[in-house]
Design a protein around this motif. Structure first.
Motif, PDB file in Angstrom:
ATOM      1  N   ILE A  99       0.833  -1.201   0.000  1.00 46.17           N
ATOM      2  CA  ILE A  99       0.000   0.000   0.000  1.00 46.17           C
ATOM      3  C   ILE A  99       0.869   1.252   0.000  1.00 46.17           C
ATOM      4  O   ILE A  99       0.576   2.233  -0.699  1.00 46.17           O
ATOM      5  CB  ILE A  99      -0.954  -0.018   1.207  1.00 46.17           C
ATOM      6  N   SER A 100       1.963   1.224   0.780  1.00 44.29           N
ATOM      7  CA  SER A 100       2.834   2.400   0.828  1.00 44.29           C
ATOM      8  C   SER A 100       3.470   2.662  -0.539  1.00 44.29           C
ATOM      9  O   SER A 100       3.597   3.819  -0.968  1.00 44.29           O
ATOM     10  CB  SER A 100       3.916   2.204   1.897  1.00 44.29           C
TER      11      SER A 100
ATOM     12  N   ARG B 261       8.271   5.045   3.993  1.00 47.10           N
ATOM     13  CA  ARG B 261       7.673   3.885   4.671  1.00 47.10           C
ATOM     14  C   ARG B 261       7.952   2.605   3.881  1.00 47.10           C
ATOM     15  O   ARG B 261       8.189   1.548   4.473  1.00 47.10           O
ATOM     16  CB  ARG B 261       6.175   4.111   4.821  1.00 47.10           C
ATOM     17  N   PHE B 262       7.879   2.696   2.564  1.00 41.13           N
ATOM     18  CA  PHE B 262       8.161   1.557   1.695  1.00 41.13           C
ATOM     19  C   PHE B 262       9.572   1.023   1.958  1.00 41.13           C
ATOM     20  O   PHE B 262       9.783  -0.188   2.093  1.00 41.13           O
ATOM     21  CB  PHE B 262       7.998   1.987   0.236  1.00 41.13           C
ATOM     22  N   GLU B 263      10.547   1.926   2.043  1.00 36.41           N
ATOM     23  CA  GLU B 263      11.927   1.513   2.285  1.00 36.41           C
ATOM     24  C   GLU B 263      12.085   0.913   3.683  1.00 36.41           C
ATOM     25  O   GLU B 263      12.802  -0.080   3.867  1.00 36.41           O
ATOM     26  CB  GLU B 263      12.856   2.715   2.108  1.00 36.41           C
ATOM     27  N   MET B 264      11.413   1.511   4.663  1.00 32.98           N
ATOM     28  CA  MET B 264      11.508   1.000   6.030  1.00 32.98           C
ATOM     29  C   MET B 264      10.937  -0.408   6.131  1.00 32.98           C
ATOM     30  O   MET B 264      11.543  -1.302   6.746  1.00 32.98           O
ATOM     31  CB  MET B 264      10.767   1.942   6.984  1.00 32.98           C
ATOM     32  N   LEU B 265       9.779  -0.649   5.515  1.00 33.68           N
ATOM     33  CA  LEU B 265       9.146  -1.973   5.572  1.00 33.68           C
ATOM     34  C   LEU B 265       9.942  -2.985   4.755  1.00 33.68           C
ATOM     35  O   LEU B 265      10.032  -4.164   5.134  1.00 33.68           O
ATOM     36  CB  LEU B 265       7.706  -1.885   5.074  1.00 33.68           C
TER      37      LEU B 265
ATOM     38  N   LEU C 271       9.376  -3.150  -7.231  1.00 28.64           N
ATOM     39  CA  LEU C 271       8.344  -2.151  -7.481  1.00 28.64           C
ATOM     40  C   LEU C 271       8.205  -1.877  -8.969  1.00 28.64           C
ATOM     41  O   LEU C 271       7.091  -1.808  -9.505  1.00 28.64           O
ATOM     42  CB  LEU C 271       8.669  -0.861  -6.723  1.00 28.64           C
ATOM     43  N   LYS C 272       9.339  -1.736  -9.654  1.00 27.98           N
ATOM     44  CA  LYS C 272       9.298  -1.493 -11.097  1.00 27.98           C
ATOM     45  C   LYS C 272       8.663  -2.675 -11.828  1.00 27.98           C
ATOM     46  O   LYS C 272       7.860  -2.497 -12.752  1.00 27.98           O
ATOM     47  CB  LYS C 272      10.712  -1.249 -11.624  1.00 27.98           C
ATOM     48  N   GLU C 273       9.021  -3.885 -11.398  1.00 25.48           N
ATOM     49  CA  GLU C 273       8.434  -5.083 -12.019  1.00 25.48           C
ATOM     50  C   GLU C 273       6.914  -5.084 -11.856  1.00 25.48           C
ATOM     51  O   GLU C 273       6.181  -5.429 -12.791  1.00 25.48           O
ATOM     52  CB  GLU C 273       9.044  -6.341 -11.393  1.00 25.48           C
ATOM     53  N   SER C 274       6.442  -4.696 -10.669  1.00 24.54           N
ATOM     54  CA  SER C 274       4.989  -4.660 -10.438  1.00 24.54           C
ATOM     55  C   SER C 274       4.316  -3.600 -11.299  1.00 24.54           C
ATOM     56  O   SER C 274       3.192  -3.799 -11.784  1.00 24.54           O
ATOM     57  CB  SER C 274       4.703  -4.386  -8.958  1.00 24.54           C
TER      58      SER C 274
END
Length: 417
Positions: free
Chosen positions: A367-368, A376-380, A395-398
């Motif tokens: 979601i982030s 937040r994305f990097e932290m998780l 992320l790019k692949e998605s």
């Protein structure tokens, strides 16, 4: 999309509710009434959107059937312990229809003749009435003397048969029907039809039609699975069918693929056909949010990719978590209400309801990323032990996958012939 359904109680001689008749209701009044559409609408609303348990409350459900629907594949996909089949007065009784009724009878269904007319006594005998369990008589349409004659003849010749007085409007009607020997009663004297409301997920007709073509053989199994997994709306309806007591399966699943496997191609095709016909006849405009659909797909793919990368979470279950992540917004209902209707594993339900779980962190990560909250994305990602550069590769692949999926879903030129 709001859906409507009405049910009217059927009571016994002591006034206890024994069953409900399900009645078609629509938000918009159709220009021309279509009996097939009405029954398909009632079935989809009962089995998929409202749920049999909520509608039936432990009672049997009477439902009207036209001749065409009696000859359809629905016989293979309804639970005879749940439904009583009402043969409408408009059904032409010939040799072919008698064979059809025999099949329903052998499948264990209770058969009722709706709005009985005396012409049936003149033209038919044991070949029809041995198959019928219940006769419904409109006491407003047939005078008391003629009713008494009908009951006398049928009880004498077919002692297995039971009788229901419908359109009982007054205390006088009730008393007279009791004295005549009716077994069940229905009408405004007991209760008016009660309206039931719910939310329906409008499926995408072009995609469904394409799937129907694929379902003709097992060669396109993976295509069907991919199509359903790629559409949150259809996925939810497949999951609801698995959990519907009217279908007869009671399983929890951890992925859409497992749900399809349990349902089987035959049942899947039958119910997709029903939904397609309903949607095509209604010609409803698309009303869902494209952005919510996009976000659901993106979260699903992100969850799957990160679960695969960590090798600690089941990828198919992670995909389902992402797919259902926006379902409360899609349906405009509370998440607790929709989750209770889906046969997913308790752990997955808890994740969608906000409880702590490794899958929950995976969903929050997705979601982030979808919202562009990159800190937040990097932290998780780091919490999962995934390096920053690798997280952005995923992320790019998605995003590439999502772009291809969006083009695929928007393609309306794919032939179904």
């Amino acid at each position: 999309m709001e859906i409507l359904l009405a049910r009217q109680p059927i009571v016994d001689r002591f006034g206890s509710i024994d069953a409900f008749e399900l009645l078609y209701r629509s938000v918009e009044t159709p220009a021309v009434f279509d009996g097939d559409l009405a029954t398909m609408d009632v079935l989809t609303n009962t089995l998929i959107h409202l749920g049999v348990d909520r509608v039936a409350e432990g009672k049997r459900l009477f439902i009207n059937f036209t001749g065409d629907l009696l000859q359809s594949e629905l016989i293979d996909h309804l639970d005879p312990t749940r439904f009583v089949i009402e043969v409408l007065e408009t059904v032409h009784i010939d040799a072919a229809m008698l064979l059809t009724l025999q099949k329903w009878k052998e499948a264990g269904f209770v058969l009722a003749l709706d709005d009985f007319v005396t012409d049936l006594l003149r033209h038919h005998g044991a070949e029809l009435f041995d198959l019928i369990d219940l006769i419904k008589i409109d006491i407003e349409a047939i005078n008391p003397r003629e009713q008494s004659a009908i009951l006398h003849i049928l009880k004498r010749n077919y002692p297995h048969m039971r009788f229901l007085a419908e359109r009982v409007e007054t205390h006088e009607d009730h008393t007279r029907s009791l004295e005549m020997g009716y077994d069940w009663f229905q009408g405004y004297f007991y209760a008016k039809p009660m309206l039931m409301k719910g939310k329906a997920v409008p499926p995408q007709v072009p995609v469904l039609l394409k799937m129907l073509k694929w379902l003709d053989t097992d060669d396109h199994y993976e295509d069907v699975v991919d199509e359903i997994e790629g559409n949150p709306y259809i996925s939810v309806q497949v999951l609801q069918l698995i959990n519907s007591p009217g279908i007869g399966l009671r399983n929890t699943v951890s992925s859409v693929r497992q749900a399809i496997s349990l349902l089987g191609f035959s049942q899947l095709k039958s119910w997709i056909s029903l939904i397609v016909l309903r949607e095509m006849k209604l010609a409803s405009p698309y009303r869902w949010s494209d952005e919510l659909l996009r976000s659901s797909l993106h979260c699903a793919k992100l969850c799957e990719l990160f679960a695969t990368e960590t090798k600690t979470l089941k990828a198919e279950s992670a995909y389902m978590i992402g797919l259902l992540s926006h379902i409360d917004a899609l349906l405009s209902v509370d998440i607790d209400e929709i989750i209770d209707q889906l046969p997913i594993e308790p752990a997955l339900k808890n994740v969608l309801q906000g409880d702590d779980h490794p899958f929950r962190d995976c969903l929050l990560l997705a979601i982030s990323a979808d919202r562009g909250e990159f800190e937040r994305f990097e932290m998780l990602s780091n919490r999962f032990g995934i390096a920053k550069h690798r997280a952005y590769e995923l992320l790019k692949e998605s995003q590439v996958w999502l772009s291809q999926k969006e083009l695929h879903l928007q393609d309306k030129t794919d032939s179904i012939v």
